[in-house]
Each structure stands twice: as structure tokens, then as C-alpha cells.
Design an enzyme around this catalytic site. Structure first.
Site, mmCIF file in Angstrom:
data_model
loop_
_atom_site.group_PDB
_atom_site.id
_atom_site.type_symbol
_atom_site.label_atom_id
_atom_site.label_comp_id
_atom_site.label_asym_id
_atom_site.label_seq_id
_atom_site.Cartn_x
_atom_site.Cartn_y
_atom_site.Cartn_z
ATOM 1 N N HIS A 260 54.561 100.964 -40.520
ATOM 2 C CA HIS A 260 54.151 100.119 -39.394
ATOM 3 C C HIS A 260 54.334 98.499 -40.015
ATOM 4 O O HIS A 260 53.573 98.206 -40.945
ATOM 5 C CB HIS A 260 52.871 100.368 -38.871
ATOM 6 C CG HIS A 260 52.330 99.266 -37.793
ATOM 7 N ND1 HIS A 260 51.975 99.805 -36.538
ATOM 8 C CD2 HIS A 260 52.559 97.826 -37.419
ATOM 9 C CE1 HIS A 260 51.658 98.589 -35.834
ATOM 10 N NE2 HIS A 260 52.154 97.527 -36.190
ATOM 11 N N ASP B 92 42.819 93.647 -46.619
ATOM 12 C CA ASP B 92 43.368 94.806 -47.103
ATOM 13 C C ASP B 92 42.125 95.805 -47.725
ATOM 14 O O ASP B 92 41.476 95.117 -48.655
ATOM 15 C CB ASP B 92 44.395 94.655 -48.214
ATOM 16 C CG ASP B 92 45.444 95.996 -48.659
ATOM 17 O OD1 ASP B 92 46.639 95.864 -48.183
ATOM 18 O OD2 ASP B 92 44.769 96.851 -49.130
ATOM 19 N N HIS C 215 54.242 98.565 -32.446
ATOM 20 C CA HIS C 215 54.706 99.413 -33.707
ATOM 21 C C HIS C 215 56.235 99.267 -33.779
ATOM 22 O O HIS C 215 56.896 99.673 -33.075
ATOM 23 C CB HIS C 215 54.562 100.905 -33.326
ATOM 24 C CG HIS C 215 54.673 101.671 -34.344
ATOM 25 N ND1 HIS C 215 53.948 102.150 -35.538
ATOM 26 C CD2 HIS C 215 56.089 102.361 -34.731
ATOM 27 C CE1 HIS C 215 54.533 102.872 -36.351
ATOM 28 N NE2 HIS C 215 55.749 102.987 -36.038
ATOM 29 N N ASN D 283 56.840 94.951 -48.010
ATOM 30 C CA ASN D 283 57.538 96.220 -48.496
ATOM 31 C C ASN D 283 58.216 96.754 -47.414
ATOM 32 O O ASN D 283 57.833 97.226 -46.442
ATOM 33 C CB ASN D 283 56.413 96.891 -49.333
ATOM 34 C CG ASN D 283 55.798 96.133 -50.263
ATOM 35 O OD1 ASN D 283 56.541 95.403 -51.167
ATOM 36 N ND2 ASN D 283 54.410 96.331 -50.459
ATOM 37 N N GLY E 288 58.344 100.184 -51.974
ATOM 38 C CA GLY E 288 56.691 100.481 -51.790
ATOM 39 C C GLY E 288 56.011 100.544 -50.704
ATOM 40 O O GLY E 288 54.894 100.187 -50.586
ATOM 41 N N HIS F 52 54.332 95.159 -41.826
ATOM 42 C CA HIS F 52 53.399 94.292 -42.159
ATOM 43 C C HIS F 52 53.708 93.541 -43.275
ATOM 44 O O HIS F 52 54.319 93.649 -43.991
ATOM 45 C CB HIS F 52 52.089 95.297 -42.472
ATOM 46 C CG HIS F 52 52.248 96.316 -43.663
ATOM 47 N ND1 HIS F 52 52.863 97.383 -43.385
ATOM 48 C CD2 HIS F 52 52.066 96.164 -45.182
ATOM 49 C CE1 HIS F 52 53.137 98.316 -44.593
ATOM 50 N NE2 HIS F 52 52.609 97.307 -45.328
HETATM 51 P P1 AMP Z 1 52.279 98.969 -48.245
HETATM 52 O O1 AMP Z 1 52.074 99.492 -49.483
HETATM 53 O O2 AMP Z 1 53.267 97.561 -48.218
HETATM 54 O O3 AMP Z 1 52.912 99.795 -47.173
HETATM 55 O O4 AMP Z 1 50.842 98.370 -47.974
HETATM 56 C C1 AMP Z 1 49.702 98.932 -46.938
HETATM 57 C C2 AMP Z 1 48.579 98.530 -47.346
HETATM 58 O O5 AMP Z 1 47.700 98.887 -46.569
HETATM 59 C C3 AMP Z 1 48.104 98.811 -48.930
HETATM 60 O O6 AMP Z 1 47.897 97.520 -49.504
HETATM 61 C C4 AMP Z 1 46.835 99.536 -48.365
HETATM 62 O O7 AMP Z 1 45.661 98.935 -49.474
HETATM 63 C C5 AMP Z 1 46.460 98.943 -47.088
HETATM 64 N N1 AMP Z 1 45.668 99.749 -45.989
HETATM 65 C C6 AMP Z 1 45.738 101.020 -45.886
HETATM 66 N N2 AMP Z 1 44.706 101.468 -45.034
HETATM 67 C C7 AMP Z 1 44.035 100.479 -44.918
HETATM 68 C C8 AMP Z 1 42.886 100.302 -43.904
HETATM 69 N N3 AMP Z 1 42.513 101.317 -43.549
HETATM 70 N N4 AMP Z 1 42.543 98.946 -43.916
HETATM 71 C C9 AMP Z 1 43.041 98.152 -44.612
HETATM 72 N N5 AMP Z 1 44.052 98.196 -45.345
HETATM 73 C C10 AMP Z 1 44.495 99.282 -45.500
HETATM 74 ZN ZN ZN Z 2 51.918 101.618 -35.727
#
Ligand code: AMP
Ligand code: ZN
Length: 113
Positions: free
Chosen positions: A97, A29, A45, A86, A92, A99
Site C-alpha cells: 500500500h 512507524d 489503496h 520504497n 525494500g 507509503h
Molecule cells: P516498507 O518496508 O517501505 O514497505 O515500509 C513499511 C513500514 O511499515 C515499515 O517501516 C514498518 O515498520 C511499518 N509498519 C508495519 N506495520 C506497522 C504498524 N502496524 N504500525 C506502524 N507501522 C508499521
Molecule cells: Zn491498502
């Protein structure tokens, strides 16, 4: 599609990969919340938990099986960790996509705020 995680999967946005196979990618992250903070995504996706279909059952199970391996390789399998998904606004979710956050390396509070 204008999806940041699809772009990470296809390589047009760089990431620090920790695991990859034909179905999933795991990367560090960019804004870690814990000493170990890895994001696991399917290459396909899928917007959120609400978009999981029957055909994805193997894929979702695969993510958890590989989370074990990623936890071991990143030194948190014995101390413990949390896998967080989330979903939607109140959950949140900021990237649409699906994850799974693999969080560890320190004691985590419960319940969430
Ligand atoms: P969420 O808030 O559950 O949608 O989590 C999205 C996560 O993606 C957050 O913890 C961000 O810090 C992480 N994130 C966003 N852009 C990137 C990126 N380019 N590389 C790595 N992590 C990312
Ligand atoms: Zn995607």
C-alpha cells in the site's frame, strides 16, 4: 482486502496518528529507523508507485504539501529530513500500500546500502 495499511486507515488496527484528513493518514512507524519516523499513506489503496494513475496527481501532491506541515509539527523542518518511498522487491517495499517514510531527527547517510 487483507492490507495492513487499509486496516490502519479504517481503524481495525490501531496506530499512533500524527495527521489525518479526508485523503491521507500519517502515523508513527512501529519500528522506527530514526528518532522521527512517520509513515504517510493515502486512504485509497494504491499498491505502489507503479499503480499511480493520472487521477492520483492531486493526491500525490497533497502528500508532499502535508509532509511539510508534519515535518514542522514534529520538529524536523529546520534540521532536515528525508522522504522515502520504497517500491517493489529491490526497493525494500514490505507493505503493498503506497507509503512515504518521513525520516529525521538525526543525520542520515547517503547513499543507501
Ligand atoms: P516498507 O518496508 O517501505 O514497505 O515500509 C513499511 C513500514 O511499515 C515499515 O517501516 C514498518 O515498520 C511499518 N509498519 C508495519 N506495520 C506497522 C504498524 N502496524 N504500525 C506502524 N507501522 C508499521
Ligand atoms: Zn491498502
Amino acid at each position: 482486502m487483507d492490507c495492513i495499511f487499509c486496516k490502519i486507515v479504517n481503524g481495525s488496527i490501531p496506530s499512533e496518528k500524527v495527521y489525518e484528513d479526508d485523503l491521507i493518514l500519517a502515523f508513527k512507524d512501529i519500528n522506527p529507523a530514526t528518532p522521527v519516523h512517520i509513515v504517510i499513506v493515502p486512504k485509497e489503496h494504491i499498491a505502489s508507485v507503479m499503480e499511480i494513475k493520472n487521477e492520483h496527481k492531486n493526491l500525490i501532491g497533497h502528500i508532499y504539501i502535508k509532509a511539510q506541515k508534519i515535518a514542522i509539527e514534529n520538529g524536523i523542518s529546520e534540521t532536515g529530513f528525508r522522504i522515502v518511498n520504497n517500491c517493489g522487491q529491490d526497493g525494500g517495499q514490505s507493505v503493498n500500500h503506497i507509503h512515504f517514510h518521513l525520516l529525521g531527527g538525526r543525520s542520515l547517510q547517503w547513499p543507501p546500502g
